[in-house]
Design a protein around this motif. Structure first.
Motif, short mmCIF file in Angstrom:
data_model
loop_
_atom_site.label_atom_id
_atom_site.label_comp_id
_atom_site.label_asym_id
_atom_site.label_seq_id
_atom_site.Cartn_x
_atom_site.Cartn_y
_atom_site.Cartn_z
N PRO A 101 10.84 -9.03 4.35
CA PRO A 101 10.20 -10.06 5.20
C PRO A 101 11.02 -10.40 6.44
O PRO A 101 10.49 -10.94 7.39
CB PRO A 101 10.09 -11.28 4.27
CG PRO A 101 10.27 -10.75 2.89
CD PRO A 101 11.17 -9.56 3.01
N GLY A 102 12.31 -10.10 6.42
CA GLY A 102 13.16 -10.40 7.56
C GLY A 102 14.56 -10.75 7.13
O GLY A 102 14.89 -10.76 5.93
N ALA A 103 15.41 -11.04 8.09
CA ALA A 103 16.81 -11.37 7.81
C ALA A 103 16.90 -12.58 6.90
O ALA A 103 16.22 -13.59 7.10
CB ALA A 103 17.55 -11.63 9.11
N GLY A 104 17.74 -12.47 5.85
CA GLY A 104 17.95 -13.56 4.92
C GLY A 104 16.88 -13.73 3.87
O GLY A 104 16.92 -14.68 3.09
N GLN A 105 15.91 -12.80 3.79
CA GLN A 105 14.77 -12.96 2.89
C GLN A 105 14.66 -11.83 1.87
O GLN A 105 13.60 -11.62 1.28
CB GLN A 105 13.48 -13.07 3.69
CG GLN A 105 13.48 -14.21 4.68
CD GLN A 105 12.16 -14.33 5.42
OE1 GLN A 105 11.12 -14.53 4.81
NE2 GLN A 105 12.21 -14.19 6.74
N GLY A 106 15.72 -11.11 1.65
CA GLY A 106 15.73 -10.10 0.62
C GLY A 106 15.09 -8.79 1.04
O GLY A 106 14.49 -8.67 2.11
N THR A 107 15.24 -7.77 0.16
CA THR A 107 14.74 -6.42 0.44
C THR A 107 14.12 -5.85 -0.83
O THR A 107 14.59 -6.11 -1.94
CB THR A 107 15.88 -5.52 0.92
OG1 THR A 107 16.49 -6.10 2.08
CG2 THR A 107 15.38 -4.13 1.26
N THR A 108 13.08 -5.04 -0.63
CA THR A 108 12.43 -4.36 -1.75
C THR A 108 12.41 -2.86 -1.47
O THR A 108 11.92 -2.43 -0.42
CB THR A 108 10.99 -4.85 -1.95
OG1 THR A 108 11.01 -6.26 -2.20
CG2 THR A 108 10.33 -4.14 -3.12
N VAL A 109 13.00 -2.08 -2.40
CA VAL A 109 13.00 -0.62 -2.30
C VAL A 109 12.08 -0.08 -3.40
O VAL A 109 12.23 -0.45 -4.57
CB VAL A 109 14.41 -0.04 -2.45
CG1 VAL A 109 14.38 1.48 -2.31
CG2 VAL A 109 15.36 -0.66 -1.43
N THR A 110 11.15 0.77 -3.02
CA THR A 110 10.18 1.33 -3.98
C THR A 110 10.16 2.84 -3.85
O THR A 110 10.04 3.37 -2.74
CB THR A 110 8.77 0.78 -3.70
OG1 THR A 110 8.81 -0.65 -3.77
CG2 THR A 110 7.78 1.31 -4.72
N PHE A 111 10.33 3.53 -5.00
CA PHE A 111 10.09 4.97 -4.97
C PHE A 111 9.13 5.32 -6.09
O PHE A 111 9.07 4.65 -7.13
CB PHE A 111 11.39 5.78 -5.07
CG PHE A 111 12.10 5.71 -6.40
CD1 PHE A 111 13.07 4.77 -6.65
CD2 PHE A 111 11.78 6.61 -7.42
CE1 PHE A 111 13.73 4.73 -7.88
CE2 PHE A 111 12.44 6.58 -8.63
CZ PHE A 111 13.41 5.62 -8.87
N GLU A 112 8.34 6.36 -5.83
CA GLU A 112 7.34 6.76 -6.81
C GLU A 112 7.35 8.27 -6.97
O GLU A 112 7.64 9.02 -6.01
CB GLU A 112 5.97 6.26 -6.40
CG GLU A 112 5.53 6.63 -4.99
CD GLU A 112 4.19 6.01 -4.64
OE1 GLU A 112 3.17 6.72 -4.83
OE2 GLU A 112 4.16 4.84 -4.22
N LEU A 113 7.05 8.71 -8.20
CA LEU A 113 7.03 10.13 -8.55
C LEU A 113 5.75 10.42 -9.33
O LEU A 113 5.23 9.53 -10.03
CB LEU A 113 8.25 10.49 -9.40
CG LEU A 113 9.63 10.36 -8.74
CD1 LEU A 113 10.72 10.47 -9.78
CD2 LEU A 113 9.81 11.43 -7.68
#
Length: 739
Positions: free
Chosen positions: A723-735
């Motif tokens: 969502p932006g700086a200071g709001q966390g990150t989501t990494v998604t991988f799919e197989l």
């Protein structure tokens, strides 16, 4: 001691000090009248115990100060008995325990139109201000009024300049327009403040040291215009820059300044003008100059010179900041464009396609108008579709000489006005007929190869345009990429290289890109290691080394070893990326792989107060993949998530099956952290090789690139959102799920 919310202009300090000394006063307040305003605002106080009075507005007709504003006549009296004080005046005087007060106008001319400021003189003892002293105060006010007015107007001007600069940054204006807006605001105010007919802002080109006028305000003297080029040391501006001191003359034409041949004839038609030029000094560097001119019957005084120096002092940091901020944004955008172009050019085997892509890339990157690529001054390879005459040889002679200079000397050259640059040969024929051509600014860069310059890239801008260092760097960077691609294309077609030879050329292009990033990342650890080893050598060579021992050697060896290991690790990880080991496919239990990866980092996470949560799944999640590579992907993602948590935080790991009617579906693994997040403008770059936002020594920008390569090798995809700086990150991988 004076009291001010910010550092006050020296003229206000000196004025308040002079009145306090004249009347032996306890407190003096200075209320300055703003431009085009009837009211006055207290901007400075000397002797006051606090800042209570700063910012108090004196309105005409309200209070004793308002009465003085309307009548231009002084007022004096005892504060305890005076009924004419406004509430704000009474509060101001009572707060300082003032018993007697005097209000004087500072007049630069007759009547209220010449009233520049009010001086409130306060005494904490009951006293009567004598008529003789008041008359002295009025005369002192006449002497100082103009200085106070100039200080106020300069203060207003600098606020306007700052607003222009910040407004340009907020709007994301590109480099030439941003500098133009700030420089023009400075030129307009400098001309007004120093009552001049013309004001010109020059900036020094760091490449050629020539001076370029970036703003002209007022009456344009013949042959002087925005975009004017002065060779180093020429003109009043060049003289001021060389000496690092103001240059002033009562007759510019008769002064000892150096004049180019182009202007010698034009100056014969000038009426005599007085000129003043002050350098723009940033620390020890002269970045430009401000030149002013007016009729010679009004020569510039010492006060004018001092005022011009103050203007230059205030203007310099704003121009520097405007240029730095605009160039920074431009370089960030240019890096992505160069990467995109490099990827396209590595697949191109046609010279015309290379040139076409070069032209289409460089115009928006440097905010140009038209663009062409020339093999030589007589052979046009390609041009954009805008049809501008300058780069199509419709200005005879000058453009040919410019292209020849770039091609033969292998140097970059730019001019804000092709028809009015004394550094180029003077071609009088046809000059006036092309005055209506608007895009006479030209930037020309060579396309180099081992055999020499193979082509010249020419991009135009509006006449007077100043090409920045970022413009030159980006244009040359694109030209270098295109030159390499053109060399590859010509080698492929002319020599009919074998497939192996073609692959070698492609690897050279890739190796060049990798080498640049690798060199950048290896430089720090290797320099550090060299420094530690050098310290050991110096210690060992010292005469006292045999007696004092080698106590520091273990520590220095440890540091050197650590830095060399870091360099080796960078190389190892890069080799893992480049070799692209083929996956050994087998049936893999995804939740089991995730659990094993989490177990490897859980201890370190717990020690630093970071919580890892693996959410359970109620269905089998199996894929055909390489278990070792898959675990490495999860480990890299978890490591990045832990690094993103600055202090305690949480990381949630989920795995689920997304069904599909036509296939077994896809297994989706998500790692979500509550860390520092990623700004939206950085998201497109996160998978780029060597791209990292971590501190030096904590990351080299290989992890996510390796993850992407491994996932894609196994038929999957990987994405990152934030969502932006200071709001966390989501990494998604799919197989793909196992059948």
């Amino acid at each position: 001691m004076g009291v001010s919310a910010l550092a006050p202009p020296p003229a206000l300090v000196e004025t308040a000090h002079a009145f306090r000394a004249l009347f032996d006063a306890d407190v003096v307040w200075l209320a300055v009248r703003e431009s085009r305003a009837r009211s006055a605002v207290i901007r400075y106080a000397e002797g006051a115990r606090d800042r209570h009075g700063l910012g108090v507005r004196v309105t005409p007709g309200i209070g004793v100060g308002g009465t003085v504003l309307l009548s231009s006549r002084p007022w004096s009296g005892r504060t305890s008995a005076e009924e004419g004080l406004s509430p704000s005046e009474r509060a101001l005087l009572l707060a300082e325990r003032i018993e007697a007060a005097l209000v004087l106008p500072l007049l630069s001319g007759a009547g209220t139109t010449g009233l520049e400021a009010l001086v409130y003189v306060g005494s904490r003892q009951s006293r009567i201000f004598q008529d003789g002293a008041i008359e002295q105060g009025l005369r002192l006010g006449v002497r100082l009024a103009r200085r106070v007015r100039n200080a106020q107007r300069l203060n207003e001007a600098t606020r306007r300049w700052s607003l222009v600069a910040h407004h340009g940054v907020d709007r994301g204006i590109q480099m030439p327009h941003h500098i133009d807006d700030v420089a023009h605001a400075i030129a307009a105010d400098a001309r007004r403040l120093l009552r001049s007919g013309t004001a010109i802002v020059f900036l020094v080109d760091r490449l050629s040291r020539a001076l370029h006028s970036v703003a002209v305000d007022g009456v344009d003297p013949p042959a002087i215009r925005r975009g004017q080029v002065l060779p180093p040391g020429f003109g009043a501006a060049g003289r001021a820059i060389d000496t690092r001191m103001p240059f002033v003359t009562t007759d510019y034409a008769a002064s000892p300044v150096r004049i180019s041949d182009m202007f010698a004839d034009a100056m014969k038609t000038w009426t005599p003008v007085a000129a003043l030029s002050v350098p723009l000094l940033f620390e020890t560097e002269a970045i430009g100059a401000i030149t002013l001119a007016r009729a010679s019957d009004r020569p510039y005084s010492d006060d004018d010179i001092q005022q011009a120096e103050i203007i230059a002092t205030e203007a310099t940091p704003l121009l520097m900041r405007a240029r730095a901020e605009a160039e920074s944004r431009q370089r960030q955008h240019g890096a992505a464009e160069m990467s995109r172009l490099a990827e396209m050019l590595t697949k191109t085997r046609d010279v015309s396609v290379v040139c076409e892509r070069l032209v289409h890339s460089v115009i928006p990157l440097v905010d140009g108008w038209d663009c062409t690529v020339w093999a030589n001054p007589d052979h046009l390879i390609i041009a954009s579709s805008r049809g501008a005459p300058v780069v199509r040889q419709e200005l005879p002679g000058r453009f040919s000489s410019l292209v020849r200079k770039v091609a033969f000397e292998a140097v970059t050259f730019w001019t804000p006005d092709l028809t009015n640059d004394p550094r180029l040969p003077h071609w009088s024929e046809g000059h006036r007929s092309h005055e209506t051509v608007q895009d006479r600014a030209v930037l020309a860069v060579p396309l180099p190869s081992e055999a020499g310059v193979i082509a010249t890239l020419a991009v135009t801008g509006m006449t007077g345009r100043v090409f920045s260092e970022a413009d030159i760097e980006l244009a040359q960077g694109l030209a270098d990429l295109a030159a390499l691609a053109m060399a590859n294309a010509r080698a492929y077609h002319d020599v009919q290289l074998s497939k192996a030879a073609v692959l070698r050329h492609e690897k050279l292009v890739l190796a060049g890109r990798l080498a640049a990033g690798l060199a950048h990342e290896l430089r720090n650890p290797l320099q550090n290691a060299v420094g530690f080893i050098a310290e050991m050598r110096e210690a060992a060579a010292a005469p006292e080394a045999l007696t004092s021992g080698f106590e520091e050697f273990p520590s220095l060896l440890k540091h050197a070893h650590s830095e060399l290991r870091r360099a080796a690790n960078i190389v190892d990880r890069l080799l893992d990326y480049v070799r692209e080991r083929k996956p050994a496919f087998e049936s893999v239990d995804v939740p089991q792989v995730v659990a094993e990866a989490v177990a490897l980092v859980s201890s370190a996470a717990a020690t630093s107060g970071k919580r890892l949560t693996v959410w359970p799944v109620d269905v089998p999640l199996r894929v055909q993949a390489d278990a070792v590579m898959l675990k490495q992907v999860v480990l890299n993602i978890l490591s990045n998530a832990l690094d993103a948590l600055e202090g305690p935080g949480s990381i949630d790991i989920t795995a689920r099956l997304e069904p599909d009617v036509a296939s077994p579906g896809r297994v989706i693994v998500t790692v979500q952290d509550t860390g520092r997040g990623i700004p939206p403008e950085n998201l497109p770059n996160v998978f780029d090789l060597f791209y990292t936002t971590k501190e030096v020594g904590k990351g080299v920008g290989l992890g996510l690139a390796i993850c992407q390569a491994m996932v894609e090798q196994q038929g999957g995809t990987i994405t990152i959102t934030s969502p932006g700086a200071g709001q966390g990150t989501t990494v998604t991988f799919e197989l793909p799920a196992e059948r």
